[in-house]
Design an enzyme around this catalytic site. Structure first.
Site, short mmCIF file in Angstrom:
data_model
loop_
_atom_site.label_atom_id
_atom_site.label_comp_id
_atom_site.label_asym_id
_atom_site.label_seq_id
_atom_site.Cartn_x
_atom_site.Cartn_y
_atom_site.Cartn_z
N HIS A 307 -18.72 -19.48 -47.24
CA HIS A 307 -17.46 -18.84 -46.18
C HIS A 307 -18.32 -19.07 -44.99
CE1 HIS A 307 -14.98 -15.76 -43.61
NE2 HIS A 307 -14.15 -15.63 -44.75
N ASP A 364 -13.37 -13.05 -52.80
CA ASP A 364 -12.30 -13.05 -53.16
C ASP A 364 -12.74 -13.15 -55.02
OD1 ASP A 364 -10.19 -13.41 -52.48
OD2 ASP A 364 -10.04 -15.39 -52.11
N1 ACO Z 1 -20.31 -24.68 -54.17
C1 ACO Z 1 -21.63 -25.29 -54.49
N2 ACO Z 1 -21.57 -25.65 -53.29
C2 ACO Z 1 -20.96 -25.45 -51.59
C3 ACO Z 1 -20.35 -23.83 -52.03
C4 ACO Z 1 -19.98 -23.67 -53.13
N3 ACO Z 1 -19.03 -22.49 -53.09
N4 ACO Z 1 -19.59 -23.56 -50.19
C5 ACO Z 1 -20.52 -24.33 -49.81
N5 ACO Z 1 -21.04 -25.48 -50.44
C6 ACO Z 1 -22.19 -26.75 -50.03
C7 ACO Z 1 -22.03 -28.08 -49.28
O1 ACO Z 1 -21.49 -28.44 -49.80
C8 ACO Z 1 -22.02 -28.21 -48.48
O2 ACO Z 1 -23.42 -29.16 -48.13
P1 ACO Z 1 -24.10 -30.13 -47.57
O3 ACO Z 1 -24.98 -29.10 -46.13
O4 ACO Z 1 -25.91 -30.37 -48.37
O5 ACO Z 1 -23.38 -31.01 -47.67
C9 ACO Z 1 -21.99 -26.67 -47.57
O6 ACO Z 1 -23.08 -25.62 -48.45
C10 ACO Z 1 -21.82 -26.19 -46.06
O7 ACO Z 1 -20.95 -26.15 -46.85
P2 ACO Z 1 -19.18 -26.48 -46.23
O8 ACO Z 1 -18.31 -27.14 -47.14
O9 ACO Z 1 -19.62 -27.25 -44.93
O10 ACO Z 1 -18.85 -25.24 -45.17
P3 ACO Z 1 -17.83 -24.42 -44.18
O11 ACO Z 1 -18.29 -23.46 -43.99
O12 ACO Z 1 -17.31 -25.53 -44.03
O13 ACO Z 1 -17.12 -24.10 -46.03
C11 ACO Z 1 -15.76 -22.77 -47.48
C12 ACO Z 1 -16.23 -22.87 -45.98
C13 ACO Z 1 -14.42 -23.47 -47.42
C14 ACO Z 1 -15.04 -20.72 -48.05
C15 ACO Z 1 -16.86 -23.36 -48.59
O14 ACO Z 1 -17.87 -22.14 -48.90
C16 ACO Z 1 -15.87 -23.50 -49.73
O15 ACO Z 1 -15.61 -24.50 -50.23
N6 ACO Z 1 -16.03 -22.12 -51.00
C17 ACO Z 1 -15.26 -22.28 -52.17
C18 ACO Z 1 -14.31 -21.81 -52.21
C19 ACO Z 1 -13.97 -20.21 -51.61
O16 ACO Z 1 -14.30 -19.52 -52.60
N7 ACO Z 1 -13.13 -20.26 -50.38
C20 ACO Z 1 -12.95 -19.05 -49.90
C21 ACO Z 1 -12.97 -18.76 -49.27
S1 ACO Z 1 -12.97 -16.97 -48.33
C22 ACO Z 1 -11.52 -16.77 -47.79
O17 ACO Z 1 -10.58 -17.53 -47.13
C23 ACO Z 1 -10.72 -15.46 -47.84
#
Ligand code: ACO
Length: 428
Positions: A307, A364
């Site tokens: 998140h 979610d």
């Molecule tokens: N699975 C694997 N790796 C992940 C995940 C995941 N679900 N989420 C983040 N990471 C990793 C990234 O690859 C990144 O790794 P790095 O630092 O080695 O490059 C690190 O964790 C940080 O991730 P970011 O994408 O930079 O974090 P950001 O805050 O931009 O994104 C987000 C948050 C979009 C929610 C992300 O965690 C994601 O894509 N999750 C899966 C989709 C999801 O569940 N979305 C619902 C969010 S809740 C809502 O909107 C109601």
């Protein structure tokens, strides 16, 4: 003495006031940055450090896992309030008295009929259309049927638009689902509570009366409350920025619905279930999918994990996980994907990749399992999220208009070509 931040650019110092919120959060007020520095701006992709507004609606502390609507904890609200009370609280700022709640509900019911011609628009969609696209289009189309909802110059005008959309939106939600399933379109029943009415409109079979099930009513009430607001997330910021041009409430909401649709935002609830289903079909090997999620050469992400703001735990996920156990138990549903979800969560919480990046289950991760047990089709999951988020979007839009916020218009740092003389086509 007022608090200040000092910025030094090429040896020259500039001072900016610090502002504090009621929860002691601190922000640097850079309103005069560009004018005082001769054109310097900030750059912050994804707005990870940028506060777009001051807001009195929702407080969350991502480090401590706190979420409060208008000061009330999400745990208390999910446990003790119903969705319509929470909607009133978010939009108008205080929990309603019985009289206020009754009036709000009766005004909503008074405005809940959707013009029958909207069915013609719905008819033109193919059955295969995703209900989020249908919902966004029909919500925008409502403007044409209610043109007076656009020009809101008084609080009464705003109120009229609000009760209209609170009344009509559940009808559109149910139509989006019924169209897909070839069922006749229903209107609501004014004798029912808000959430009971939603369930009836969605599930009423043309051959028989719909029997209400208190387990489903309570489960949906809770899910809608948990999704009702989440401060300046992607869809809410979209609603505020669209509304800041003084576009009407309904089209501002339609743009928020489109933003919510994406799998990185509200679309994650559908993506989670599809992911869990795929893991089950693939023999339930959670380790394989954990490895894929960690592999930087694999685009796969563990949906429902991580998140932007919660870096400890998502308090909504805790409530939903418990609710998933209760609802499935009460309904007597045994779903193997609940076990897969729990297994994945356990592995992720012990895995250094997820621990180091502070990736926890979000709202979610478990919601789809409850929706599925309730008989809600998977492509409707994000629509249910939109139904829950409706009062939050409305509250944020209303706050933005009442505070007379300026039109949202970020700056950019241009990195393209500098001036080039035009080349005639023969010389290119
Ligand atoms: N699975 C694997 N790796 C992940 C995940 C995941 N679900 N989420 C983040 N990471 C990793 C990234 O690859 C990144 O790794 P790095 O630092 O080695 O490059 C690190 O964790 C940080 O991730 P970011 O994408 O930079 O974090 P950001 O805050 O931009 O994104 C987000 C948050 C979009 C929610 C992300 O965690 C994601 O894509 N999750 C899966 C989709 C999801 O569940 N979305 C619902 C969010 S809740 C809502 O909107 C109601």
């Amino acid at each position: 003495m007022s608090e200040k931040a000092t910025l030094e650019i090429n040896g020259k110092k500039y001072e900016f006031p610090l502002v504090r919120g009621t929860e002691n959060e601190v922000a640097i007020d850079i309103k005069t940055l560009r004018s005082s520095t001769g054109g310097v701006i900030t750059i912050d992709p994804g707005y990870k450090n940028t506060g777009s507004c001051e807001s009195a609606i929702t407080f969350l502390d991502g480090e401590k896992g706190i979420l409060r609507y208008r000061g009330y904890s999400i745990e208390d609200l999910a446990d003790k309030a119903d969705f319509l009370e929470v909607a009133y609280l978010l939009i108008f700022g205080d929990l309603p008295t019985q009289e206020q709640l009754d009036k709000f509900h009766s005004d909503i019911k008074e405005n809940s009929v959707v013009d029958d011609d909207v069915k013609k628009i719905l008819d033109a969609f193919p059955k295969s259309a995703h209900p989020m696209g249908v919902l966004s289009s029909l919500t925008a189309a409502l403007t044409a049927f209610n043109p007076s909802s656009v020009d809101v110059s008084s609080e009464q005008d705003m109120y009229n638009s609000i009760v209209r959309i609170m009344g009509k939106f559940p009808v559109l939600v149910s139509w989006a689902m019924r169209k897909k399933h070839g069922l006749p379109l229903e209107y609501g029943d004014d004798n029912l509570g808000y959430v009971e009415n939603v369930l009836r409109m969605m599930f009423k079979n043309p051959n028989r009366e719909y029997e209400q099930n208190p387990i489903l009513i309570n489960a949906l009430d809770k899910l809608l409350i948990l999704h009702a607001d989440h401060e300046q997330n992607c869809s809410t910021s979209t609603v505020r920025i669209t509304g800041s041009s003084h576009a009407g409430l309904f089209v501002s909401l339609a743009s928020g619905i489109s933003a919510l649709w994406g799998p990185l935002h509200g679309g994650a609830n559908q993506a989670v279930l599809e992911m869990l289903e795929a893991i089950k079909e693939d023999g339930g090997d959670t380790k394989k999918y954990m490895a894929k999620a960690k592999d930087k050469n694999d685009p796969f992400r563990l949906m429902g994990f991580g998140h932007r703001v919660y870096k400890n735990f998502d308090p909504r996920a805790r409530i939903i996980k418990k609710a998933a156990d209760e609802v499935l138990g009460d309904l007597g549903v045994e779903d193997p994907i609940l076990d897969i979800a729990k297994g994945l969560e356990k592995e992720a919480l012990e895995d250094p990749y997820f621990v180091d990046r502070k990736l926890y289950p979000n709202v979610d991760f478990y919601s789809g399992i409850i929706y599925r047990a309730m008989g809600i089709p998977v492509e409707m999951f994000t629509v249910m999220f939109a139904l829950g988020r409706l009062p939050g979007w409305i509250a944020q839009w209303r706050e933005m208009r009442l505070r007379k916020e300026p039109i949202g218009r970020p700056r950019q740092l241009y990195i393209g070509e500098t001036y080039r003389p035009f080349k005639a086509i023969a010389q290119r």
